[in-house]
Design a protein around this motif. Structure first.
Motif, short mmCIF file in Angstrom:
data_model
loop_
_atom_site.label_atom_id
_atom_site.label_comp_id
_atom_site.label_asym_id
_atom_site.label_seq_id
_atom_site.Cartn_x
_atom_site.Cartn_y
_atom_site.Cartn_z
N PHE A 90 -12.44 17.08 5.11
CA PHE A 90 -13.07 16.37 4.24
C PHE A 90 -13.22 15.06 4.90
CE2 PHE A 90 -10.12 19.40 2.10
CZ PHE A 90 -11.05 19.77 1.16
N PRO A 91 -14.26 14.13 4.18
CA PRO A 91 -14.52 12.88 4.80
C PRO A 91 -13.40 11.85 4.52
CG PRO A 91 -16.33 13.66 3.26
CD PRO A 91 -15.16 14.56 3.30
N GLY A 92 -13.20 10.86 5.50
CA GLY A 92 -12.22 9.86 5.28
C GLY A 92 -10.76 10.54 5.81
N LYS A 93 -10.75 11.38 6.57
CA LYS A 93 -9.44 11.91 7.34
C LYS A 93 -9.44 11.67 8.54
CE LYS A 93 -8.34 13.59 2.82
NZ LYS A 93 -7.53 12.80 2.02
N ARG A 94 -8.22 11.55 9.07
CA ARG A 94 -8.28 11.47 10.47
C ARG A 94 -7.83 12.91 10.95
NH1 ARG A 94 -4.25 8.20 14.28
NH2 ARG A 94 -5.02 8.99 16.21
N TYR A 95 -8.48 13.53 12.00
CA TYR A 95 -8.18 14.74 12.37
C TYR A 95 -7.94 14.83 13.81
CZ TYR A 95 -9.97 16.79 7.94
OH TYR A 95 -10.19 17.30 6.45
N LEU A 96 -6.91 15.53 14.04
CA LEU A 96 -6.32 15.52 15.51
C LEU A 96 -6.12 16.69 15.77
CD1 LEU A 96 -3.94 12.55 15.59
CD2 LEU A 96 -6.05 12.47 16.58
N ASP A 97 -6.48 17.31 16.94
CA ASP A 97 -6.21 18.80 17.38
C ASP A 97 -5.11 18.66 18.86
OD1 ASP A 97 -6.16 21.53 17.33
OD2 ASP A 97 -7.50 21.65 18.90
N TRP A 98 -3.77 19.17 18.48
CA TRP A 98 -2.96 19.11 19.46
C TRP A 98 -2.77 20.48 20.19
CZ3 TRP A 98 2.04 16.21 17.20
CH2 TRP A 98 1.64 14.85 16.81
N ARG A 99 -3.40 20.61 21.28
CA ARG A 99 -3.32 21.84 22.11
C ARG A 99 -2.07 22.07 22.82
NH1 ARG A 99 -8.26 24.12 21.65
NH2 ARG A 99 -10.01 22.59 21.42
N LEU A 100 -1.18 22.90 22.06
CA LEU A 100 0.16 23.01 22.55
C LEU A 100 0.44 24.76 22.59
CD1 LEU A 100 1.78 20.85 20.02
CD2 LEU A 100 1.76 20.27 22.30
N ASP A 101 1.31 24.99 23.46
CA ASP A 101 1.82 26.47 23.66
C ASP A 101 2.53 26.88 22.36
OD1 ASP A 101 0.72 26.63 26.15
OD2 ASP A 101 2.71 25.90 27.22
N PRO A 109 0.75 -1.30 0.05
CA PRO A 109 -0.04 0.14 0.07
C PRO A 109 1.06 1.22 -0.10
CG PRO A 109 0.14 -0.97 2.18
CD PRO A 109 0.64 -1.94 1.36
N ASP A 110 0.10 2.30 -0.41
CA ASP A 110 0.83 3.66 -0.47
C ASP A 110 1.13 3.96 1.14
OD1 ASP A 110 0.63 3.83 -3.16
OD2 ASP A 110 -1.29 4.91 -2.88
N LYS A 111 2.11 4.70 1.14
CA LYS A 111 2.65 5.23 2.47
C LYS A 111 1.64 6.33 3.08
CE LYS A 111 6.11 8.21 0.89
NZ LYS A 111 7.68 8.35 0.98
N PRO A 112 1.48 6.35 4.49
CA PRO A 112 0.15 7.35 4.88
C PRO A 112 1.05 8.70 4.79
CG PRO A 112 1.54 6.09 6.63
CD PRO A 112 2.00 5.45 5.49
N SER A 113 0.13 9.78 4.84
CA SER A 113 0.59 11.04 4.81
C SER A 113 0.15 12.14 5.87
CB SER A 113 0.11 11.83 3.35
OG SER A 113 -1.17 11.61 3.17
N VAL A 114 0.75 12.46 6.50
CA VAL A 114 0.74 13.64 7.66
C VAL A 114 0.67 14.96 7.35
CG1 VAL A 114 1.05 13.85 10.16
CG2 VAL A 114 0.99 11.57 9.28
N LEU A 115 -0.28 15.87 7.78
CA LEU A 115 -0.11 17.24 7.54
C LEU A 115 -0.44 17.86 8.85
CD1 LEU A 115 -0.20 19.60 6.10
CD2 LEU A 115 -2.82 19.56 5.78
N PHE A 116 0.81 18.59 9.31
CA PHE A 116 0.86 19.43 10.53
C PHE A 116 0.42 20.81 10.13
CE2 PHE A 116 3.55 15.81 11.48
CZ PHE A 116 3.29 15.41 12.55
N ASP A 157 -3.79 11.59 4.88
CA ASP A 157 -4.46 11.02 5.44
C ASP A 157 -4.92 11.21 6.96
OD1 ASP A 157 -4.55 8.76 3.57
OD2 ASP A 157 -2.39 8.50 4.08
N VAL A 158 -3.88 12.04 7.75
CA VAL A 158 -4.03 12.44 9.06
C VAL A 158 -3.86 13.89 8.88
CG1 VAL A 158 -3.26 12.23 11.30
CG2 VAL A 158 -3.31 10.21 9.85
N VAL A 159 -4.62 14.86 9.56
CA VAL A 159 -4.50 16.15 9.72
C VAL A 159 -4.23 16.61 10.95
CG1 VAL A 159 -5.25 18.65 8.92
CG2 VAL A 159 -5.46 16.44 7.42
N ILE A 160 -3.31 17.25 11.67
CA ILE A 160 -3.20 17.67 12.83
C ILE A 160 -2.97 18.87 13.03
CG2 ILE A 160 -1.73 17.29 15.09
CD1 ILE A 160 -0.81 14.67 13.76
N THR A 161 -3.94 19.59 13.82
CA THR A 161 -4.01 20.90 14.00
C THR A 161 -3.18 21.41 15.33
OG1 THR A 161 -6.33 21.04 14.78
CG2 THR A 161 -5.74 21.33 12.33
#
Length: 143
Positions: free
Chosen positions: A92-103, A2-9, A78-82
């Motif tokens: 967008f549907p099908g994406k995993r969204y995470l919200d990292w609360r950081l200073d 499979p294709d490798k996963p992609s992550v956007l910060f 694939d994964v979007v981390i805000t």
């Protein structure tokens, strides 16, 4: 294979938190993950204190430049981390969204930025383990 996963910060300026996170993921996962970072309102350059504290870890991000967040970058991930950018990130549907609360390291001294850096590293290490187990949103095993 499979294709490798992609992550956007994503953070506001793409000059601190998202730069550290993308650098750590690239450092820890190597070529097995496609890594992107962007900002909703990118700065002109990466925060020099962030560059300094990442160099302490043996990771050189001095050549990185802040990039603007685009719809294409989100769609291609694939994964979007805000990290404090609010609701500006398109969903967008099908994406995993995470919200990292950081200073935000902007305007902070070296000691404060080290704390943010260490928290980001811990979260990225957890993310690497999740991606290796196939928990990115699509159900495939990666890494």
């Amino acid at each position: 294979m499979p294709d490798k996963p992609s992550v956007l910060f994503v953070c506001v300026h793409n000059a601190g938190r998202s730069q550290m996170a993308s650098a750590y993921l690239t450092h820890l996962a190597g070529e097995s993950v496609e890594v992107r970072s962007a900002g909703s309102m990118p700065a002109e350059h990466v925060n020099p204190v962030v560059v300094e504290v990442m160099a302490e870890e043996g990771i050189d991000i001095s050549a990185e430049t802040p990039k603007v967040l685009t719809v294409d970058a989100v769609q291609a991930s694939d994964v979007v981390i805000t990290m404090g950018c609010g609701d500006v990130c398109p969903v967008f549907p099908g994406k995993r969204y995470l919200d990292w609360r950081l200073d935000d390291p902007a305007g902070q001294g070296v000691d404060a930025v080290r704390l943010v850096r260490d928290e980001i590293r811990a979260r990225v290490e957890t993310l690497v383990a999740e991606l290796a187990a196939g928990r990115h949103g699509g159900g495939h095993r990666y890494l």
